[in-house]
Each structure stands twice: as C-alpha cells, then as structure tokens.
Design a protein around this motif. Sequence first.
Motif, PDB file in Angstrom:
ATOM      1  N   ASP A  26       0.794  -1.226   0.000  1.00  0.00           N
ATOM      2  CA  ASP A  26       0.000   0.000   0.000  1.00  0.00           C
ATOM      3  C   ASP A  26       0.828   1.279   0.000  1.00  0.00           C
ATOM      4  N   HIS A  27       2.142   1.168  -0.246  1.00  0.00           N
ATOM      5  CA  HIS A  27       3.006   2.354  -0.339  1.00  0.00           C
ATOM      6  C   HIS A  27       3.650   2.381  -1.722  1.00  0.00           C
ATOM      7  N   TRP A  28       3.345   3.394  -2.483  1.00  0.00           N
ATOM      8  CA  TRP A  28       3.894   3.525  -3.835  1.00  0.00           C
ATOM      9  C   TRP A  28       4.617   4.849  -3.958  1.00  0.00           C
ATOM     10  N   PRO A  29       5.698   4.940  -4.680  1.00  0.00           N
ATOM     11  CA  PRO A  29       6.365   3.845  -5.391  1.00  0.00           C
ATOM     12  C   PRO A  29       7.126   2.921  -4.430  1.00  0.00           C
ATOM     13  N   VAL A  30       7.448   1.739  -4.924  1.00  0.00           N
ATOM     14  CA  VAL A  30       8.247   0.764  -4.188  1.00  0.00           C
ATOM     15  C   VAL A  30       9.649   0.817  -4.775  1.00  0.00           C
ATOM     16  N   SER A  31      10.660   0.772  -3.913  1.00  0.00           N
ATOM     17  CA  SER A  31      12.026   0.736  -4.444  1.00  0.00           C
ATOM     18  C   SER A  31      12.914  -0.118  -3.543  1.00  0.00           C
ATOM     19  N   ILE A  32      13.916  -0.722  -4.180  1.00  0.00           N
ATOM     20  CA  ILE A  32      14.905  -1.537  -3.476  1.00  0.00           C
ATOM     21  C   ILE A  32      16.270  -1.243  -4.068  1.00  0.00           C
ATOM     22  N   LYS A  33      17.294  -1.558  -3.301  1.00  0.00           N
ATOM     23  CA  LYS A  33      18.658  -1.470  -3.812  1.00  0.00           C
ATOM     24  C   LYS A  33      18.800  -2.532  -4.904  1.00  0.00           C
ATOM     25  N   LEU A  34      19.349  -2.146  -6.017  1.00  0.00           N
ATOM     26  CA  LEU A  34      19.466  -3.041  -7.172  1.00  0.00           C
ATOM     27  C   LEU A  34      20.120  -4.363  -6.773  1.00  0.00           C
ATOM     28  N   GLY A  35      19.448  -5.474  -7.087  1.00  0.00           N
ATOM     29  CA  GLY A  35      19.976  -6.808  -6.815  1.00  0.00           C
ATOM     30  C   GLY A  35      19.815  -7.282  -5.388  1.00  0.00           C
ATOM     31  N   SER A  36      19.108  -6.530  -4.545  1.00  0.00           N
ATOM     32  CA  SER A  36      19.040  -6.912  -3.130  1.00  0.00           C
ATOM     33  C   SER A  36      17.923  -7.898  -2.824  1.00  0.00           C
ATOM     34  N   ASP A  37      16.697  -7.524  -2.919  1.00  0.00           N
ATOM     35  CA  ASP A  37      15.584  -8.354  -2.460  1.00  0.00           C
ATOM     36  C   ASP A  37      14.898  -9.020  -3.647  1.00  0.00           C
ATOM     37  N   ARG A  38      15.300 -10.235  -3.920  1.00  0.00           N
ATOM     38  CA  ARG A  38      14.770 -10.944  -5.099  1.00  0.00           C
ATOM     39  C   ARG A  38      13.287 -11.256  -4.960  1.00  0.00           C
ATOM     40  N   TRP A  39      12.831 -11.477  -3.738  1.00  0.00           N
ATOM     41  CA  TRP A  39      11.415 -11.789  -3.526  1.00  0.00           C
ATOM     42  C   TRP A  39      10.546 -10.593  -3.902  1.00  0.00           C
TER      43      TRP A  39
END
Length: 165
Positions: A26-39
Amino acid sequence: MANPEKLYRRLIEQSLNQQPLCLGEDHWPVSIKLGSDRWINAKMEALVDAGLITSQVRAGKKSWNLTQYGHTSLSKKHDLCYGTMRVRKILKTQQDRSGITLVTFTYYIHGLPDWAKNQSVRFANTDLDNLVTGIDSVRYQANFSQDNRGEKYLLNEPEQIDLLY
C-alpha cells in the motif's frame, strides 16, 4: 421464521469480508537497492507483467510506479485488492450432538479483476492463487450456535476443509 440459509449466508459473508482480499502493498512507489531483495523484485515484476506498474533502474535502485491501470485498480485502502469472498452454495447444514450447527459451503470471489487472473501475479502471490484455484470447489465450514433468545451467531471464522496442494 426467516430463511435460515439466507441468515447463514449473510453471517458467513460478514465474517469472510472482515479481512479484505488484497496484496498488501500500500506504499507507492516501491524501491529496493538493485539486486538486493529478489522476492520483492519477483512480486513487483509479476505486477509489471499484469500492466499494473512499470519499473525503472536509476542510481543503483530499482523502483516501481503504478500505471494508470494500477491507479484505477487501487482500493480505498490504497492497496491492490481483488474482490470479496461470497458464498456460492450451501452444501450441507447439520447439527452435532452439542447443538452446534455445521454449515458447509463453497465460495466465489465477487469483483475478481482481470489482473488477479494473470498467471504471473498468481504465481507470485500464493494466497491469491489458492483462493482463485478453489473457487466453486474448495469447501469451507462455519459453525453456528444460538443465544438464549434463539438468535443464531457464528462461533468462529469459517475454516477451509479442503486443501489444494
């Protein structure tokens, strides 16, 4: 006397719909460190496949933003919800020795959006997939009792009695 099947149906649906059927993001945008959280990456890419979001890579981060289709698919809870469970058919009602009425039923999902039928989304969201797969075939049971005025009430949440593995 009121139709007991209608009463059971109403009470079951009230219980089923206390927890909305949503993906939980429910929080947009979603972001992750590149290559970190594959799930998270896999779940988000499934939503890309369904046309709900787009992805971009910038400065070592991967982020996902809602498309116009994604914005229109958001519920009032700002989550991607996929309908409400409803009773399709009451298969059996029986009373046990202690006076508890056992109601066995099948269900369907009212308002199931097209994106929730997408194979990638279903593969990435096992709860959604199990519910969609079980429409019209998986049986649930609800247990009822009655108070001293004869009013029927649900003892606990309906429970799935068929497992799909």
